[in-house]
Design a protein around this motif. Structure first.
Motif, PDB file in Angstrom:
ATOM      1  N   UNK A   1       9.643  69.504  62.093  1.00 45.76           N
ATOM      2  CA  UNK A   1       8.943  70.623  61.442  1.00 45.76           C
ATOM      3  C   UNK A   1       8.128  71.472  62.411  1.00 45.76           C
ATOM      4  N   UNK A   2       8.511  71.506  63.688  1.00 41.99           N
ATOM      5  CA  UNK A   2       7.877  72.432  64.620  1.00 41.99           C
ATOM      6  C   UNK A   2       8.671  73.738  64.577  1.00 41.99           C
ATOM      7  N   UNK A   3       8.040  74.857  64.246  1.00 42.28           N
ATOM      8  CA  UNK A   3       8.778  76.119  64.084  1.00 42.28           C
ATOM      9  C   UNK A   3       9.624  76.458  65.304  1.00 42.28           C
ATOM     10  N   UNK A   4      10.861  76.845  65.039  1.00 39.38           N
ATOM     11  CA  UNK A   4      11.764  77.270  66.108  1.00 39.38           C
ATOM     12  C   UNK A   4      12.480  76.145  66.817  1.00 39.38           C
ATOM     13  N   UNK A   5      12.076  74.901  66.541  1.00 42.20           N
ATOM     14  CA  UNK A   5      12.719  73.747  67.171  1.00 42.20           C
ATOM     15  C   UNK A   5      13.241  72.837  66.062  1.00 42.20           C
TER      16      UNK A   5
ATOM     17  N   UNK B   1      -9.955  70.819  66.076  1.00 45.53           N
ATOM     18  CA  UNK B   1      -8.617  71.227  65.640  1.00 45.53           C
ATOM     19  C   UNK B   1      -7.713  69.994  65.569  1.00 45.53           C
ATOM     20  N   UNK B   2      -6.690  70.092  64.731  1.00 47.92           N
ATOM     21  CA  UNK B   2      -5.739  68.991  64.611  1.00 47.92           C
ATOM     22  C   UNK B   2      -6.190  67.935  63.624  1.00 47.92           C
ATOM     23  N   UNK B   3      -5.614  66.746  63.757  1.00 42.44           N
ATOM     24  CA  UNK B   3      -5.815  65.689  62.765  1.00 42.44           C
ATOM     25  C   UNK B   3      -7.256  65.208  62.631  1.00 42.44           C
TER      26      UNK B   3
ATOM     27  N   UNK C   1       1.387  69.203  62.988  1.00 47.82           N
ATOM     28  CA  UNK C   1       1.204  69.803  64.303  1.00 47.82           C
ATOM     29  C   UNK C   1       1.095  71.326  64.173  1.00 47.82           C
ATOM     30  N   UNK C   2       1.937  71.912  63.324  1.00 51.06           N
ATOM     31  CA  UNK C   2       1.916  73.371  63.185  1.00 51.06           C
ATOM     32  C   UNK C   2       0.581  73.851  62.634  1.00 51.06           C
ATOM     33  N   UNK C   3      -0.073  73.045  61.797  1.00 55.96           N
ATOM     34  CA  UNK C   3      -1.394  73.420  61.295  1.00 55.96           C
ATOM     35  C   UNK C   3      -2.402  73.445  62.442  1.00 55.96           C
ATOM     36  N   UNK C   4      -2.305  72.453  63.322  1.00 53.23           N
ATOM     37  CA  UNK C   4      -3.207  72.392  64.468  1.00 53.23           C
ATOM     38  C   UNK C   4      -3.019  73.564  65.408  1.00 53.23           C
TER      39      UNK C   4
ATOM     40  N   UNK D   1      -4.842  76.454  63.847  1.00 53.58           N
ATOM     41  CA  UNK D   1      -6.281  76.255  63.994  1.00 53.58           C
ATOM     42  C   UNK D   1      -6.738  76.607  65.411  1.00 53.58           C
ATOM     43  N   UNK D   2      -5.910  76.257  66.402  1.00 53.88           N
ATOM     44  CA  UNK D   2      -6.243  76.553  67.795  1.00 53.88           C
ATOM     45  C   UNK D   2      -6.325  78.042  68.068  1.00 53.88           C
ATOM     46  N   UNK D   3      -5.449  78.812  67.423  1.00 54.05           N
ATOM     47  CA  UNK D   3      -5.442  80.257  67.629  1.00 54.05           C
ATOM     48  C   UNK D   3      -6.733  80.890  67.114  1.00 54.05           C
ATOM     49  N   UNK D   4      -7.157  80.509  65.910  1.00 49.79           N
ATOM     50  CA  UNK D   4      -8.386  81.072  65.358  1.00 49.79           C
ATOM     51  C   UNK D   4      -9.618  80.552  66.089  1.00 49.79           C
TER      52      UNK D   4
END
Length: 353
Positions: A68-72, A298-300, A311-314, A317-320
């Motif tokens: 479920x990692x976007x693009x992979x 960020x993350x879990x 992972x995608x949620x983390x 969160x890192x971007x913001x």
């Protein structure tokens, strides 16, 4: 809220580092945070208790597929780690592996002072906690009196290879860490013995092949069995007993490296004065800031209504978080949001032609 005290920042036997940001945790979310901060010219030092990047992703399931990692469509934990490390190369983050942040306090000037268990001192404008489920704690072998030898003769991580030079080293375990250190330490150890309970290993096949080649050459001794007793003066080991199918044998040992796996505990994070919710750190969903201004999570490790441990949620969160951190690191600087696809300045930072 943290108890603000005037701190003595004199060196306590370790390195003293001043930086924009300290990221606690080198898992996928911590690594991607390096990228997002780097785009905004925020330099980061990354601290992790493990001896390599990737966190739980690389340590507990390096070959397990993630879907479920976007693009992979499919990627292993180790491959994702490798790709993230490649992505953050342009920002040259400094890594401090096999270290745990034990103390975190605020200085009178608003910055933070962090001290690791290795004595490294960090002075940082912002802190990002990306510690997953907490700090990994090595599992201690069930051997009588082992505590008294820890730190002198018993080590759960190797911080400096030179400390093993000329010693009778015994590595215990059958995973990647055990095999990696067997291969790395063999050239400098006086003797090296690998002990594992069975003649079957969970490590990378090429590492196992290299180990067996060294055994065939007589450079490494492989014992299939279990360590039963420690022998020494209570602070320094001189030998251990190993029980094999042939019986119990006493072998020379001045350095014992047990790799029995890891457990996760919140650890020192619980003592940092942050509000906690069932051992997780509550954050807002605008900046992913904790109850203490300037400390983000960020993350879990974090919690907010609707939180999904993905992972995608983390990554989101890192971007913001990075956008908010920039206002602290560069107060008064006008924030201009840019896209990597169209910004020539961002592409220059990334080394894109």
């Amino acid at each position: 809220i943290m108890n603000v005290k005037v701190q003595d920042t004199t060196q306590q036997g370790g390195e003293r580092i001043e930086t924009d940001c300290v990221i606690i945790g080198a898992g996928p979310c911590g690594l991607f945070a390096v990228f997002e901060l780097g785009l905004l010219d925020i330099k980061a030092h990354v601290v992790d208790i493990l001896d390599r990047p990737g966190g739980q992703c690389a340590e507990l399931y390096p070959e397990k597929p993630i879907y479920d990692v976007p693009g992979l469509p499919i990627v292993t934990g180790q491959d994702l780690t490798n790709r993230l490390m490649e992505q953050i190369k342009p920002f040259a983050p400094a890594f401090h592996f096999s270290e745990r942040i034990d103390a975190l306090t605020r200085l009178p000037d608003g910055r933070f002072r962090l001290v690791s268990d290795a004595g490294t001192e960090f002075i940082s404008k912002v802190v990002v906690i990306a510690a997953g489920g907490g700090s990994f704690t090595p599992k201690r072998p069930p051997l009588d009196g082992i505590e008294s030898y820890e730190g002198t003769s018993v080590h759960y991580a190797v911080r400096k290879m030179e400390t093993m030079r000329g010693r009778d080293v015994v590595v215990v375990g059958g995973g990647d860490s055990a095999l990696d250190w067997t291969l790395n330490l063999q050239p400098i150890a006086q003797s090296l013995t690998l002990v594992h309970r069975r003649d079957d290993f969970r490590a990378a096949p090429h590492s196992v092949e290299k180990m067996r080649a060294l055994v065939a050459e007589g450079k490494v001794r492989l014992m299939i069995g279990q360590v039963t007793h420690l022998h020494g003066d209570g602070s320094a080991l001189d030998s251990i007993s190993v029980k094999t199918a042939a019986g119990e044998e006493k072998i020379a040992c001045s350095a014992l490296l047990p790799f029995f796996g890891l457990t996760m505990k919140l650890g020192p994070v619980a003592e940092w004065g942050l509000n906690l919710n069932e051992n997780l750190i509550p954050v807002d969903t605008e900046k992913f800031e904790t109850s203490e201004p300037g400390i983000f999570a960020v993350g879990d490790i974090n919690w907010y209504p609707g939180k999904l441990k993905l992972i995608l949620s983390g990554f989101h969160e890192g971007a913001l978080m990075a956008q908010a951190a920039q206002k602290i690191v560069y107060p008064g600087k006008k924030v201009l949001f840019q896209y990597t696809t169209s910004s020539s300045s961002l592409q220059k930072k990334l080394g894109v032609k």
